[in-house]
Design a protein around this motif. Structure first.
Motif, mmCIF file in Angstrom:
data_model
loop_
_atom_site.group_PDB
_atom_site.id
_atom_site.type_symbol
_atom_site.label_atom_id
_atom_site.label_comp_id
_atom_site.label_asym_id
_atom_site.label_seq_id
_atom_site.Cartn_x
_atom_site.Cartn_y
_atom_site.Cartn_z
ATOM 1 N N UNK A 71 0.817 -1.222 0.000
ATOM 2 C CA UNK A 71 0.000 0.000 0.000
ATOM 3 C C UNK A 71 0.852 1.274 0.000
ATOM 4 N N UNK A 72 1.985 1.241 0.694
ATOM 5 C CA UNK A 72 2.864 2.410 0.720
ATOM 6 C C UNK A 72 3.547 2.573 -0.637
ATOM 7 N N UNK A 73 3.997 1.466 -1.203
ATOM 8 C CA UNK A 73 4.647 1.525 -2.513
ATOM 9 C C UNK A 73 3.711 2.101 -3.569
ATOM 10 N N UNK A 74 2.429 1.814 -3.449
ATOM 11 C CA UNK A 74 1.454 2.329 -4.420
ATOM 12 C C UNK A 74 1.192 3.823 -4.261
ATOM 13 N N UNK A 75 1.774 4.445 -3.246
ATOM 14 C CA UNK A 75 1.614 5.890 -3.059
ATOM 15 C C UNK A 75 2.789 6.671 -3.645
ATOM 16 N N UNK A 76 3.626 6.001 -4.454
ATOM 17 C CA UNK A 76 4.859 6.619 -4.961
ATOM 18 C C UNK A 76 4.572 7.720 -5.980
ATOM 19 N N UNK A 77 5.393 8.762 -5.903
ATOM 20 C CA UNK A 77 5.383 9.854 -6.875
ATOM 21 C C UNK A 77 6.831 10.209 -7.187
#
Length: 401
Positions: A368-374
């Motif tokens: 879930x944290x990895x999917x918040x990458x920018x």
């Protein structure tokens, strides 16, 4: 393009200088460089001048350069071609009982990882992925251990492989988090066990100095549109000491490793664009690093939950990447775009995928944290007002989401 473009790692515009350099070879000096007449010789001369220029700017020799259609083809030719040549020699020496091994890092581009998996399917190779730490640095001790494990205790002629590992492939700079790897150290470790090293330099060329032969790298891939050429142009730098099988057969162009009529205008574009990028880099690198660090500080100030990904120091100069725990990176990108900020979540080469970035998963981030990458990438220093505009957009987007 309106708004602010912070996706230079995906692609760059083509400069007027590059277009002007290409035009004569599209309109007047258009002859086939393999033709023996004077027009063909003119084209051939331009092709070889481009080859020499590209080699000089990468710390290589002209005869190292093989022109290709881009980074993906270059990676495929290096990984598959070198592996197939060494597998054939290994099996000639030791028979079918030895399982060939391919070592890659766990953060490689799909062009490398999928090429290795192809070799696994069709040639029975064992694919070994070397882990990385929380900043995406390759674990050199793990690499050394895997190479030692691949040693063959079988008498062999000097010219034939004595290690079941046929290739090590590692990127120079990571496309998702910007971390720069110590490829000279990786080359020493690989060569100590008699194994060649391929380096994917697609994200690094034109951004940091590259010295292929000084680092003792055997093969290196690059893609022109990352430093200002039209898309569909690239090169593989390959030292003659490395055995390799071609993937494209035909008329024998490019050392018989990439048959097909050469794109002279494209080769000229590669040489001019890389020379321009390297010149620009030398002039602005300090300012670019300074503005990158100010942007990182500004984003983390307005959004305290944001976390920088990658090495804070040993990273590409115009590369700032974050995760925003609790948010959707895809939603954040859409909202930032609506506010005039164009950026990305990582690799732009994975068509139609909305998965967590593989590099961040390998670094130990939860999905879930990895999917918040920018990822925000740029090639010119950002002015203070631009940094303020970006930070304000990030703050507004995070609040609204």
């Amino acid at each position: 393009m309106t708004g602010m473009y912070l996706d230079a790692a995906s692609t760059e515009p083509v400069s007027e200088d590059v277009i002007r350099a290409m035009m004569p070879f599209l309109t007047e000096a258009y002859a086939n460089p393999m033709s023996v007449h004077s027009a063909g010789k003119t084209a051939a001369k331009a092709l070889e001048a481009a080859r020499a220029s590209l080699a000089a700017d990468l710390g290589a020799r002209p005869d190292d350069v093989i022109f290709t259609s881009g980074g993906t083809e270059s990676d495929n030719l290096a990984v598959k071609g070198i592996a197939m040549a060494r597998i054939r020699r290994m099996r000639d020496a030791y028979g079918e009982s030895v399982t060939p091994r391919i070592i890659v890092s766990s953060i490689e581009h799909p062009a490398v990882l999928e090429s290795a998996r192809w070799l696994e399917r069709w040639f029975g190779c064992e694919v070994v992925e070397i882990p990385v730490d929380a900043q995406a640095h390759i674990d050199l001790d793990a690499l050394r251990g895997e190479l030692e494990q691949g040693r063959l205790d079988v008498p062999s002629e000097t010219a034939k492989p004595r290690n079941a590992t046929v290739l090590v492939s590692a990127m120079l700079a990571n496309n998702e988090v910007g971390t720069v790897e110590p490829v000279d150290d990786i080359a020493r470790i690989a060569h100590a066990c008699g194994v060649p090293l391929h380096v994917d330099a697609v994200q690094a060329a034109g951004q940091i100095p590259i010295r292929m032969r000084e680092w003792d790298v055997d093969a290196m891939s690059l893609s022109g549109h990352k430093f200002g050429t039209p898309k569909g142009l690239g090169a593989l730098l390959l030292r003659s000491r490395v055995p390799i099988e071609p993937l494209i057969n035909g008329g024998g162009q490019e050392r018989s490793l990439r048959s097909g009529t050469q794109n002279v205008a494209g080769a000229v574009a590669l040489a001019v664009a890389l020379r321009d990028a390297n010149t620009r880099m030398r002039g602005i690198q300090r300012q670019l690093v300074a503005s990158r660090d100010r942007l990182i500080d500004a984003v983390m100030r307005v959004e305290p939950k944001a976390r920088l990904t990658g090495d804070p120091m040993r990273r590409l100069p115009g590369h700032a990447s974050f995760v925003f725990p609790g948010l959707s990176g895809e939603a954040l990108l859409v909202d930032l775009d609506a506010r005039g900020i164009a950026c990305s979540s990582g690799s732009a080469c994975a068509v139609g995928r909305h998965e967590a970035p593989g590099t961040l998963l390998a670094m130990g981030y939860a999905e879930p944290v990895a999917k918040s990458a920018v990822r925000m990438t740029f090639r010119e220093p950002l002015a203070p007002e631009q940094i303020n505009q970006i930070a304000a957009a990030v703050e507004e987007s995070c609040t609204s989401l």
